[in-house]
Design a protein around this motif. Structure first.
Motif: not given
Length: 95
Positions: A43-44, A86, A90, A93-94
């Motif tokens: 996903d990353y 992580l 995430l 980042a979202r």
């Protein structure tokens, strides 16, 4: 990495502190926890195939993640610090 992030290049978050009593999951481990980590790495943007196996390829990807975001210990093991760092990344980042 922190300095680059402050300059608007790339992302950085403080790594979750390591717990020296947590050995993490090592090479050869398989199961849902490994698959979840592989999906999160994918996903990353890391090139990992979620297959639930902590194979040599996944270990190298985890090491690459640790080298960038949790450099205090780069061992390719999936420990709490690596997983939680992580997860935080995430979430960041979202936003």
């Amino acid at each position: 990495w922190q300095r680059l992030s402050r300059a608007g290049i790339g992302e950085w978050i403080e790594p979750v502190p390591m717990d020296e009593t947590d050995p993490g999951l090592g090479p050869g481990t398989s199961g849902a926890e490994v698959a979840a980590m592989q999906r999160a790495l994918a996903d990353y943007g890391y090139g990992v195939t979620p297959n639930g196996e902590l194979d040599a390829s996944t270990v190298k990807v985890v090491e690459a993640f640790q080298r960038r975001f949790r450099p205090a210990r780069i061992d390719g093991r999936i420990d709490r610090s690596t997983r939680q760092t992580l997860d935080r990344l995430l979430q960041y980042a979202r936003r």
